[in-house]
Design an enzyme around this catalytic site. Structure first.
Site, PDB file in Angstrom:
ATOM      1  CG  ASP A 173     -42.940  -2.503  -4.031  1.00  0.00           C
ATOM      2  OD1 ASP A 173     -41.907  -2.961  -4.733  1.00  0.00           O
ATOM      3  OD2 ASP A 173     -42.566  -2.071  -2.589  1.00  0.00           O
ATOM      4  CB  SER A 174     -42.470  -6.487  -2.545  1.00  0.00           C
ATOM      5  OG  SER A 174     -41.742  -5.506  -1.450  1.00  0.00           O
ATOM      6  CE1 TYR A 191     -44.514  -9.698  -3.407  1.00  0.00           C
ATOM      7  CE2 TYR A 191     -44.470  -9.350  -5.655  1.00  0.00           C
ATOM      8  CZ  TYR A 191     -44.925  -9.088  -3.820  1.00  0.00           C
ATOM      9  OH  TYR A 191     -45.652  -9.485  -4.630  1.00  0.00           O
ATOM     10  N   GLY A 192     -37.952 -10.645  -2.326  1.00  0.00           N
ATOM     11  CA  GLY A 192     -36.324 -10.403  -2.576  1.00  0.00           C
ATOM     12  C   GLY A 192     -35.321 -11.347  -2.008  1.00  0.00           C
ATOM     13  CD  GLU A 210     -40.805  -2.685   5.581  1.00  0.00           C
ATOM     14  OE1 GLU A 210     -41.531  -2.327   6.252  1.00  0.00           O
ATOM     15  OE2 GLU A 210     -41.391  -2.392   4.557  1.00  0.00           O
ATOM     16  CB  CYS A 255     -41.170  -4.535  -6.529  1.00  0.00           C
ATOM     17  SG  CYS A 255     -40.395  -5.394  -5.993  1.00  0.00           S
ATOM     18  CG  ASN A 256     -35.178  -2.408  -7.217  1.00  0.00           C
ATOM     19  OD1 ASN A 256     -34.012  -1.986  -8.257  1.00  0.00           O
ATOM     20  ND2 ASN A 256     -35.664  -1.582  -7.007  1.00  0.00           N
ATOM     21  CB  CYS A 312     -33.588  -2.677  -2.744  1.00  0.00           C
ATOM     22  SG  CYS A 312     -34.998  -2.620  -1.602  1.00  0.00           S
ATOM     23  CB  THR A 313     -38.647   0.214  -4.366  1.00  0.00           C
ATOM     24  OG1 THR A 313     -38.427  -1.118  -3.664  1.00  0.00           O
ATOM     25  CG2 THR A 313     -38.808   0.027  -5.095  1.00  0.00           C
ATOM     26  CG  HIS A 314     -37.433  -0.584   1.256  1.00  0.00           C
ATOM     27  ND1 HIS A 314     -38.303  -1.320   0.896  1.00  0.00           N
ATOM     28  CD2 HIS A 314     -37.925  -0.837   2.697  1.00  0.00           C
ATOM     29  CE1 HIS A 314     -39.106  -1.872   1.017  1.00  0.00           C
ATOM     30  NE2 HIS A 314     -39.195  -1.348   2.314  1.00  0.00           N
TER      31      HIS A 314
HETATM   32  N1  DGL Z   1     -39.846  -3.809  -3.246  1.00  0.00           N
HETATM   33  C1  DGL Z   1     -38.721  -4.923  -2.859  1.00  0.00           C
HETATM   34  C2  DGL Z   1     -37.342  -4.844  -4.317  1.00  0.00           C
HETATM   35  O1  DGL Z   1     -36.921  -3.637  -4.500  1.00  0.00           O
HETATM   36  C3  DGL Z   1     -38.234  -4.894  -1.597  1.00  0.00           C
HETATM   37  C4  DGL Z   1     -37.874  -5.888  -0.586  1.00  0.00           C
HETATM   38  C5  DGL Z   1     -37.902  -6.992  -1.017  1.00  0.00           C
HETATM   39  O2  DGL Z   1     -39.178  -7.381  -1.346  1.00  0.00           O
HETATM   40  O3  DGL Z   1     -37.504  -8.043  -0.876  1.00  0.00           O
HETATM   41  O4  DGL Z   1     -36.831  -5.438  -3.804  1.00  0.00           O
END
Ligand code: DGL
Length: 273
Positions: free
Chosen positions: A15-16, A47-48, A157, A78-79, A189-191
């Site tokens: 994941d990111s 990453y988003g 977070e 990670c989405n 989104c994973t969060h």
């Molecule tokens: N894991 C990322 C996602 O699901 C979390 C957010 C990100 O990295 O911007 O999109």
């Protein structure tokens, strides 16, 4: 490598950052005999908000790292990376590779009764239209409405779960869906699963919230079963965690996502992969 050795290899999950631990939690529930190697790209998070090319490049390095640890399957937990890099990764690596978007889309189609589905995610995920495309591949008549909710990531977070500020921000983002009459909302989104209570309160009980982590773990089980790669019930189960920045914050915040102890995480120089 013989088939016994292959079955014994760990599942690689990346994941990111820490959000993919929600997928690890489900994998450990649904596949308690599997070993897991997790990589959280905390040094290059988030990453988003990044371009496709950058996310593809990061994802390729992440897979190279997991392969150096000899994994039997890679889960892109990670989405944002699933949305923009999964097909690129599948073209470039032989290891079986899964994302979180197709499982989430399937679960949403199963859940909707009125054929109107909402999707929330990062800017990259929403801009890619990956969820609408995956949903429409299953059922063309379903209407999908997407809304980027970037602030949710920082709120999760920071552990801002039951705060007034979180409710106000969520109210503002989610009013987009009020007139669109969705009966199902994908937490893309994973969060976001961490903010389920406040999202559910605002959307109302009649709206089903879809968390792709659970569905992804079920699909991992299906893929491993089909490929005869399920690990036998014997032997010790090990979870190993790696990150690209200092491990301390990952361990503290990660335990909130995983809902169990992370004894240790190691730092990796991901640029080397
Ligand atoms: N894991 C990322 C996602 O699901 C979390 C957010 C990100 O990295 O911007 O999109």
């Amino acid at each position: 490598m013989n088939s016994d050795e292959s079955r014994n290899l760990p599942i690689g999950i990346f994941d990111s950052g820490i959000g993919g631990l929600t997928v690890v939690a489900e994998v450990s529930r649904k596949l308690p005999h599997e070993k897991v190697i997790y990589f959280g790209d905390t040094g290059r998070f988030p990453y988003g908000v990044r371009s496709k090319e950058v996310v593809k490049n990061f994802s390729r390095q992440n897979v190279n790292f997991l392969l150096s640890k000899k994994v039997k399957l890679v889960v892109v937990a990670c989405n944002s990376a699933s949305a923009v890099a999964l097909s690129y990764l599948r073209r470039n690596f032989e290891v079986p590779m899964m994302g979180v978007i197709e499982p989430g889309a399937k679960a949403a189609v199963r859940a909707t009764r009125n054929g109107r589905i909402g999707v929330i995610g990062t800017e990259a995920t929403i801009a890619s239209s990956s969820y609408p495309k995956a949903i429409k591949r299953i059922s063309d008549s379903i209407k999908v409405f997407g809304k980027a909710c970037p602030l949710f990531v920082s709120l999760a977070e920071e552990g801002y779960i039951n705060r007034e500020a979180t409710r106000l921000i969520a109210d503002d983002y989610l009013k987009f869906f009020k007139t669109r009459r969705v009966d199902t909302l994908v937490l893309g989104c994973t969060h976001y699963p961490l903010l389920k209570p406040v999202i559910s309160q605002i959307m109302g009980e009649a709206v089903s919230l879809i968390d792709s982590a659970e569905e992804t773990a079920l699909e991992v089980r299906e893929v491993l079963t089909k490929r005869k790669l399920l690990r036998p019930k014997s032997g010790k189960v090990a979870y190993r965690y790696f990150v690209s920045d200092t491990p301390e914050k990952f361990v503290t915040v990660g335990e909130r996502f995983l809902r169990r102890e992370i004894p240790k995480a190691r730092r990796v120089d991901i640029g080397m992969y």
